[in-house]
Design an enzyme around this catalytic site. Sequence first.
Site, short mmCIF file in Angstrom:
data_model
loop_
_atom_site.label_atom_id
_atom_site.label_comp_id
_atom_site.label_asym_id
_atom_site.label_seq_id
_atom_site.Cartn_x
_atom_site.Cartn_y
_atom_site.Cartn_z
N ASN A 1 29.79 56.44 33.85
CA ASN A 1 29.60 56.28 35.29
C ASN A 1 30.26 57.43 36.02
OD1 ASN A 1 32.43 55.53 35.92
ND2 ASN A 1 31.93 53.80 34.58
N ASP B 1 36.88 42.78 28.97
CA ASP B 1 37.40 42.97 30.33
C ASP B 1 38.91 43.21 30.20
OD1 ASP B 1 38.49 42.60 32.93
OD2 ASP B 1 36.58 41.70 33.51
N LYS C 1 39.53 37.11 37.48
CA LYS C 1 40.24 37.93 36.48
C LYS C 1 41.67 37.47 36.25
CE LYS C 1 37.13 41.60 36.82
NZ LYS C 1 36.71 42.71 36.02
#
Length: 401
Positions: free
Chosen positions: A209, A305, A341
């Site tokens: 990205n 994650d 999260k």
Amino acid sequence: MSDSKRVLLIVAGSIAAYKSLELIRFLGARGIAVRCVLTKSGAEFVTPLSLAALSNDKVYTHLFSLTDESEMGHIQLSRSADLVVVAPATADILAKMRAGIADDLATTALLATDKPVMVAPAMNVRMWEHKATQDNIRVLTERGIMMIGPDEGPMACNEFGMGRMAEPAYIAEAIEDFFGAHQRLKGKRALVTSGPTYEAIDPVRYIANHSSGKQGHAVARALAAAGAETILVSGPTQLPNPAGVTVRNVKSADEMLAACQAEQSLDIVVCAAAVADWKIKNASTQKMKKNGKGLPDLELAENPDILATLSRANKRAPLIIGFAAETEKVVEQAIEKRKAKGCDWIVANDVSPGTGTFGGDANTVHVIDGAGVENWPRLDKDEVARRLTLRIADHFKKAEV
Ligand code: CTP
């Protein structure tokens, strides 16, 4: 603060020049000696007499003053301090600094100095946003000039926006921080993730990205400057390693997670990396060839994650901060992300095209914790990092009380 620290304060011509009087007082109260250079246009806003009275020193105004030169030459003046501060720094003086123009005492001192330089820009919002100014800021930052502010808010010219000079108390704090007075995070251990991750398709291709790593690297630099022992786990970026930081270079999300989990006894974790959400499940060990049998059959798998894993770990760091890159409903989504999260704070930013956040030097963030949302003005990424570091230090200070 030891009384041996000296600042050469250059006051340029902006309505914000009156704030430099307060800055001198703040610095004096902290035991920092100030000697002033006042530009011709600066003298339209404040008088040499006011600066002299507050700084308890002679004020230097003219390049070709015989008395000044006989007492102290302009070269010596430019090196007589530990730090040169330009506050307020107008668009004009910033342009001259970038170009190396030396047509008065202030700009000559700036060109001749061998000391670190800090600038506190102050100008109209259009002037600040003008490509010429932004380009000058970028080049000066690359040369190591430290930027303090500007802030967003109402302006003397009745407009609203970025360009207000940072408050004198804040500039004084930044100067004290520069002199290492605070070391607010001494004894703390911090981990920062930064940059993108590269997920291999085969040995020559990857998914990635546009993250530049600027914000994460700035956070690592600011934490280290505040005295924290700082480890930066970084995906591939074009950035130099921040000073005083231990850097662990990684490529993929799996490598990033492993490098993070290898660090123990952490007090602070800041996950600023733009981790790729997916990796290639069936990455090829050999370069894939066009074999005329159609498109390759790439199968995706979810990446770990890192922020959630570190937040849910048994022996988790007491303060874990995530970033949330959003393109719509920025605050609402970030509030949800914080819960999902399990981190303590989320720094949310709008990365829509047009904001210039991705890859750019500025960031407009909202800091979300259990108590609510703080909306910060648009700031240079280094400034976001400094303010975040101050907030982290305050958090630990409050926890100790
Ligand atoms: N993050 C992480 N590991 C991942 C994905 C994200 O550690 N695999 C962290 C980022 O470093 C950031 C936070 O999680 O601190 C949020 O990242 P963001 O890209 O905004 O969110 P995602 O979890 O990827 O969710 P989405 O892309 O769906 O918005």
